[in-house]
Scaffold this motif. Structure first.
Motif, PDB file in Angstrom:
ATOM      1  N   ILE A   1       0.829  -1.183   0.000  1.00  0.00           N
ATOM      2  CA  ILE A   1       0.000   0.000   0.000  1.00  0.00           C
ATOM      3  C   ILE A   1       0.878   1.254   0.000  1.00  0.00           C
ATOM      4  O   ILE A   1       0.562   2.220  -0.674  1.00  0.00           O
ATOM      5  CB  ILE A   1      -0.963  -0.031   1.194  1.00  0.00           C
ATOM      6  N   ASP A  49      -7.195   4.635  -0.925  1.00  0.00           N
ATOM      7  CA  ASP A  49      -7.564   5.036   0.434  1.00  0.00           C
ATOM      8  C   ASP A  49      -8.891   4.412   0.853  1.00  0.00           C
ATOM      9  O   ASP A  49      -9.043   3.948   1.981  1.00  0.00           O
ATOM     10  CB  ASP A  49      -7.653   6.561   0.542  1.00  0.00           C
ATOM     11  N   THR A  52      -8.330   0.734   1.624  1.00  0.00           N
ATOM     12  CA  THR A  52      -7.652   0.582   2.913  1.00  0.00           C
ATOM     13  C   THR A  52      -8.613   0.841   4.064  1.00  0.00           C
ATOM     14  O   THR A  52      -8.599   0.138   5.073  1.00  0.00           O
ATOM     15  CB  THR A  52      -6.446   1.535   2.997  1.00  0.00           C
ATOM     16  N   HIS A  53      -9.465   1.839   3.913  1.00  0.00           N
ATOM     17  CA  HIS A  53     -10.439   2.162   4.953  1.00  0.00           C
ATOM     18  C   HIS A  53     -11.397   0.983   5.162  1.00  0.00           C
ATOM     19  O   HIS A  53     -11.692   0.597   6.295  1.00  0.00           O
ATOM     20  CB  HIS A  53     -11.203   3.411   4.556  1.00  0.00           C
ATOM     21  N   GLN A  55     -10.832  -2.182   4.466  1.00  0.00           N
ATOM     22  CA  GLN A  55     -10.084  -3.277   5.089  1.00  0.00           C
ATOM     23  C   GLN A  55      -9.899  -3.001   6.583  1.00  0.00           C
ATOM     24  O   GLN A  55      -9.965  -3.919   7.401  1.00  0.00           O
ATOM     25  CB  GLN A  55      -8.726  -3.444   4.413  1.00  0.00           C
ATOM     26  N   GLY A  56      -9.677  -1.755   6.919  1.00  0.00           N
ATOM     27  CA  GLY A  56      -9.515  -1.384   8.322  1.00  0.00           C
ATOM     28  C   GLY A  56     -10.759  -1.670   9.133  1.00  0.00           C
ATOM     29  O   GLY A  56     -10.681  -2.153  10.270  1.00  0.00           O
ATOM     30  N   HIS A  59     -10.770  -5.369   9.762  1.00  0.00           N
ATOM     31  CA  HIS A  59      -9.793  -5.782  10.768  1.00  0.00           C
ATOM     32  C   HIS A  59     -10.254  -5.392  12.176  1.00  0.00           C
ATOM     33  O   HIS A  59     -10.034  -6.128  13.134  1.00  0.00           O
ATOM     34  CB  HIS A  59      -8.421  -5.173  10.476  1.00  0.00           C
ATOM     35  N   ARG A  88      -4.746  -2.367  14.377  1.00  0.00           N
ATOM     36  CA  ARG A  88      -4.427  -2.312  12.943  1.00  0.00           C
ATOM     37  C   ARG A  88      -5.590  -1.696  12.171  1.00  0.00           C
ATOM     38  O   ARG A  88      -5.407  -0.826  11.301  1.00  0.00           O
ATOM     39  CB  ARG A  88      -4.133  -3.718  12.438  1.00  0.00           C
ATOM     40  N   GLU A  92      -5.604   1.696   9.877  1.00  0.00           N
ATOM     41  CA  GLU A  92      -5.963   1.669   8.463  1.00  0.00           C
ATOM     42  C   GLU A  92      -7.112   2.620   8.155  1.00  0.00           C
ATOM     43  O   GLU A  92      -7.158   3.224   7.094  1.00  0.00           O
ATOM     44  CB  GLU A  92      -6.335   0.238   8.035  1.00  0.00           C
ATOM     45  N   ARG A  93      -8.014   2.774   9.091  1.00  0.00           N
ATOM     46  CA  ARG A  93      -9.168   3.644   8.855  1.00  0.00           C
ATOM     47  C   ARG A  93      -8.788   5.116   8.929  1.00  0.00           C
ATOM     48  O   ARG A  93      -9.550   5.972   8.498  1.00  0.00           O
ATOM     49  CB  ARG A  93     -10.274   3.324   9.867  1.00  0.00           C
ATOM     50  N   VAL A  95      -6.233   6.407   7.350  1.00  0.00           N
ATOM     51  CA  VAL A  95      -5.468   6.747   6.150  1.00  0.00           C
ATOM     52  C   VAL A  95      -6.117   7.899   5.428  1.00  0.00           C
ATOM     53  O   VAL A  95      -7.276   8.038   5.321  1.00  0.00           O
ATOM     54  CB  VAL A  95      -5.341   5.520   5.221  1.00  0.00           C
TER      55      VAL A  95
END
Length: 95
Positions: A1, A49, A52-53, A55-56, A59, A88, A92-93, A95
């Protein structure tokens, strides 16, 4: 990323530079090409972004479940993994 972020940032700066040079020297083709490159890079970064958000968020939920299951079963290792996944996800959130 991070490599995607670096590539998108680099492409955005290169595009902006091409646009500025094209405008300065009266080359509309170069200016247009630079503007398009910058726009594509910025769009790609927004998409990365958003991914990633998302995925966050996953997680974070996964971590909360692991913590609860670990606490209920007395599995300290699972509870610890859950805490790590939740942290994590929070990172990630942001970002």
């Amino acid at each position: 990323i991070m490599t995607d972020r670096l590539a998108n940032t680099t492409n955005a700066y290169i595009g902006a530079a091409k646009q500025a040079i094209g405008n300065t020297f009266g080359n509309p083709t170069l200016a247009s090409s630079g503007a398009q490159q910058q726009s594509r890079a910025e769009s790609a970064q927004k998409a990365a972004d958003a991914k990633t958000h998302a995925q966050g968020a996953g997680h974070k939920v996964e971590g909360q479940v692991q913590q609860n299951v670990g606490a209920l079963t007395g599995n300290a290792a699972m509870e610890s993994r859950g805490n790590a996944n939740e942290v994590r996800g929070d990172l990630e959130r942001k970002v």
